[in-house]
Write an enzyme that holds these catalytic residues in place. Structure first.
Site, PDB file in Angstrom:
ATOM      1  N   HIS A 187       0.832  -1.201   0.000  1.00 40.37           N
ATOM      2  CA  HIS A 187       0.000   0.000   0.000  1.00 40.37           C
ATOM      3  C   HIS A 187       0.872   1.259   0.000  1.00 40.37           C
ATOM      4  O   HIS A 187       0.663   2.191  -0.778  1.00 40.37           O
ATOM      5  CB  HIS A 187      -0.872  -0.039   1.256  1.00 40.37           C
ATOM      6  N   GLU A 428      13.792 -14.034 -27.389  1.00 34.54           N
ATOM      7  CA  GLU A 428      14.655 -13.867 -26.217  1.00 34.54           C
ATOM      8  C   GLU A 428      15.876 -14.769 -26.301  1.00 34.54           C
ATOM      9  O   GLU A 428      16.774 -14.692 -25.468  1.00 34.54           O
ATOM     10  CB  GLU A 428      13.904 -14.264 -24.936  1.00 34.54           C
ATOM     11  N   ASP A 452      16.384 -11.118 -21.416  1.00 40.13           N
ATOM     12  CA  ASP A 452      16.837 -12.490 -21.613  1.00 40.13           C
ATOM     13  C   ASP A 452      17.734 -12.613 -22.837  1.00 40.13           C
ATOM     14  O   ASP A 452      18.676 -13.405 -22.840  1.00 40.13           O
ATOM     15  CB  ASP A 452      15.637 -13.431 -21.743  1.00 40.13           C
ATOM     16  N   CYS A 499      10.274  -5.167 -25.579  1.00 36.75           N
ATOM     17  CA  CYS A 499       9.643  -4.961 -24.265  1.00 36.75           C
ATOM     18  C   CYS A 499      10.607  -5.207 -23.107  1.00 36.75           C
ATOM     19  O   CYS A 499      10.205  -5.173 -21.954  1.00 36.75           O
ATOM     20  CB  CYS A 499       8.410  -5.839 -24.120  1.00 36.75           C
TER      21      CYS A 499
HETATM   22  C1  PEP Z   1      12.833  -9.894 -21.243  1.00 40.65           C
HETATM   23  O1  PEP Z   1      13.393 -10.972 -21.088  1.00 40.65           O
HETATM   24  O2  PEP Z   1      13.371  -8.899 -21.776  1.00 40.65           O
HETATM   25  C2  PEP Z   1      11.440  -9.716 -20.790  1.00 40.65           C
HETATM   26  C3  PEP Z   1      10.754  -8.649 -21.099  1.00 40.65           C
HETATM   27  O3  PEP Z   1      10.917 -10.702 -20.016  1.00 40.65           O
HETATM   28  P1  PEP Z   1      11.252 -10.907 -18.442  1.00 40.65           P
HETATM   29  O4  PEP Z   1      12.091  -9.747 -18.003  1.00 40.65           O
HETATM   30  O5  PEP Z   1       9.935 -10.978 -17.763  1.00 40.65           O
HETATM   31  O6  PEP Z   1      11.992 -12.186 -18.466  1.00 40.65           O
HETATM   32 MG    MG Z   2      12.233 -12.693 -20.550  1.00 42.31          MG
END
Ligand code: PEP
Ligand code: MG
Length: 571
Positions: A187, A428, A452, A499
């Site tokens: 919180h 990845e 990754d 991402c």
């Molecule tokens: C990544 O590997 O860049 C990714 C976005 O996944 P996570 O960080 O959840 O492994």
């Molecule tokens: Mg990942």
């Protein structure tokens, strides 16, 4: 004296420590001294009325209706028939003092709810604790010690804040917060982040300071400094000023439309974890959710979430994003993320073991439960499904077959879903990046997980601090790999997102755009600074950066080059 802490809400603060100890009263088990239970009952009634008046006062003061609802719920708890009956029973039938009666009745439900499978129910324990403490304080006739009456700006140092502490907090007088417990979704964390108050979690913090000590909270680098020397005070005064200036400047870009100076539109999307209200708040200023890490739903519980629970959460997120796409990544457990509810075997090399999709293939029931929930939710918005940890075309085809099978089952049961739903994968692992020309034929979109991709390309454990120097985010090989994938997706005219953390780093984001990526997904805190970068950049500049970076030999060369080049562009 300097101590280490975990940064929960970024920022820097300097000020006097306000050591705050909320009223916690643990009564002893005592029989009624007078033997007259009427007196105890009357005292309980008076305490209840007093507590109600306090809560009504809080509700009136609050502008935020969502927060006010929390305290209206506290009044409901206070006047809950079952609790009331049990308290009266402890007094009249068992002959105990009123404080023990209140304590015992509340504790019974606190214990039951604390063991609940549903995280939302477990979170209600904080509300019960809060009402119990308030009622016991009123019973003891102790006035409220309210954080809404702070006289000077201070840094609050406390074990943890209860919901009522944070609601009454006079935010204009809180420079920073230091709590001993509380994770990123506590919180206090949510309130601190939404009001831009730096928050550090420092175990044992209340033992490290005295009320009134000068303290520094560096929640950029995770440092808590007590009674600093003059030099440190000067350095941190400047650091705070710089942080405030940066925050103000970039905040102006939060709602901007991210378009390069030549008109190239780059989508800025949101990474979601537990889909907290604070995360979802970013929905209005982004182009969708580029990564919804659903594994958070499986954490901290003894049983995996049922289909309906997942469906409700996915539906809530989709409704919040409306027409904008939400990219739901199927369970990515294993590696650094473990969950108690899925009794996973211990492995020598968890990052190279049964992780993510591999685990889902091994437990088809669990995988199908998630797919059913996601597909049913797809009827309520613009859902995309994405598979993590894909190594081969076999993985992609096998995962797609699961989706198809689930769709057939839903059709047979006459349950609605989006038949046009887009399916994608995360890139990845270097092997799948090298196969991008084939991958692109199998999927509707892809997203590069650079966290990754870096770990697997450079053979360096992303969690192991002793090899952190080898985890080189600017290694030219990574940009070459991303370039290769981007080329194939552009050729096929299919969307490609990044991402991983690289998308949230302005130096790298400029290169990603130059390499052909047009979707960047990140946590809400990076949105403003990445939009600011995009608005200052031309595609020509970005492509030049990308070409040069792929020619350079080392990560250091790339970093130095980008720092100098971006400085010029942003001037
Ligand atoms: C990544 O590997 O860049 C990714 C976005 O996944 P996570 O960080 O959840 O492994
Ligand atoms: Mg990942």
């Amino acid at each position: 004296m300097q101590f280490k802490g975990t940064s929960i809400s970024q920022g820097v603060a300097i000020g006097q420590a306000f050591l705050y100890q909320p009223y916690i009263y643990e009564p002893t088990k005592k029989k009624l001294a007078s033997g007259d239970y009427n007196e105890a009952l009357q005292r309980y009634e008076t305490a209840r009325r007093l507590a109600r008046a306090e809560l009504e006062g809080i509700c009136q003061k609050l502008d935020d209706q969502e927060e006010a609802a929390i305290f209206r719920a506290h009044i409901d708890i206070l006047y809950d028939d079952t609790l009331d009956e049990e308290i009266r029973d402890w007094i009249t039938n068992d002959g105990y003092e009123g404080d023990w009666a209140i304590y015992s009745a509340f504790e019974k439900y606190i214990q039951i709810l604390g063991k609940g499978k549903d995280q939302l129910i477990r979170e209600r324990v904080a509300d019960l604790q809060d009402v119990k403490n308030r009622l016991l304080r009123c019973y003891a006739g102790v006035p409220d010690r309210d954080l809404g009456k702070l006289e000077e700006p201070v840094i609050i140092v406390t074990h943890d804040l209860l919901p009522s502490d944070t609601a009454t907090l006079d935010r204009s007088k809180v420079l920073g917060l230091v709590t001993e417990v509380g994770g990123a979704t506590s919180h206090s964390a949510i309130i601190a982040r939404s009001y831009g108050i730096p928050l550090l979690c420092v175990p044992g913090a209340t033992e490290l300071v005295d009320h009134g000590d000068l303290v520094i909270v560096d929640a950029l680098e995770g440092k808590f400094i007590v009674s600093p020397e003059e030099d440190a005070t000067n350095i941190y005064t400047k650091k705070r000023k710089d942080w405030l200036a940066r925050r103000e400047e970039t905040a102006r870009y939060r709602s901007a439309i991210p378009v390069c100076t030549d008109g190239t539109r780059v989508k800025v999307e949101l990474n979601l974890g537990s889909a907290t209200p604070e995360e979802l708040d970013g929905a209005d200023c982004t182009d969708g959710a580029g990564l919804f890490r659903t594994e958070f739903l499986y954490m901290g519980r003894s049983q995996p979430p049922a289909e309906d629970e997942q469906y409700e959460l996915y539906k809530k997120v989709l409704l919040r994003f409306g027409e904008r796409p939400v990219t739901l990544r199927t369970l990515d457990i294993g590696g650094d993320k473990t969950v108690e509810c899925l009794k996973l075997p211990k492995e020598e090399n968890p990052f190279l073991g049964k992780r993510a999709l591999r685990l889902c293939f091994e437990d088809p029931k669990m995988f199908k439960t998630q797919l059913r929930a996601a597909l049913r939710a797809s009827a309520h918005g613009n859902l995309r499904i994405m598979f993590p940890m894909v190594t081969s075309l076999d993985d992609i085809r096998r995962a797609k077959a699961f989706v198809q099978e689930t769709q057939e089952e839903l059709s047979a049961a006459q349950l609605a879903f989006d038949a046009e739903l887009k399916i994608g994968v995360m890139i990845e692992i270097p092997a799948i990046a090298m196969m991008a020309d084939h991958v692109v034929q199998e999927v509707d979109f892809a997203s590069i997980g650079t966290n990754d991709l870096t770990q697997y390309s450079l053979a360096v454990d992303r969690m192991n601090p002793s090899v952190a120097e080898y985890y080189q985010s600017y290694h030219p090989a990574l940009f070459r790999t991303i370039g290769l994938v981007a080329r194939e997706f552009r050729r096929a005219d299919k969307p490609l997102c990044v991402c991983g953390e690289l998308a949230a780093d302005p130096l790298a984001a400029a290169v990603l755009i130059g390499l052909g990526v047009r979707e960047l997904s990140m946590g809400i805190s990076a949105v403003a600074s990445i939009k600011k970068l995009i608005c200052a950049l031309s595609l020509e500049d970005a492509e030049k950066l990308a070409r040069r970076v792929q020619e350079l030999a080392t990560a250091k060369e790339v970093e130095d080059y980008l720092k100098t080049a971006l400085k010029k562009i942003m001037e």
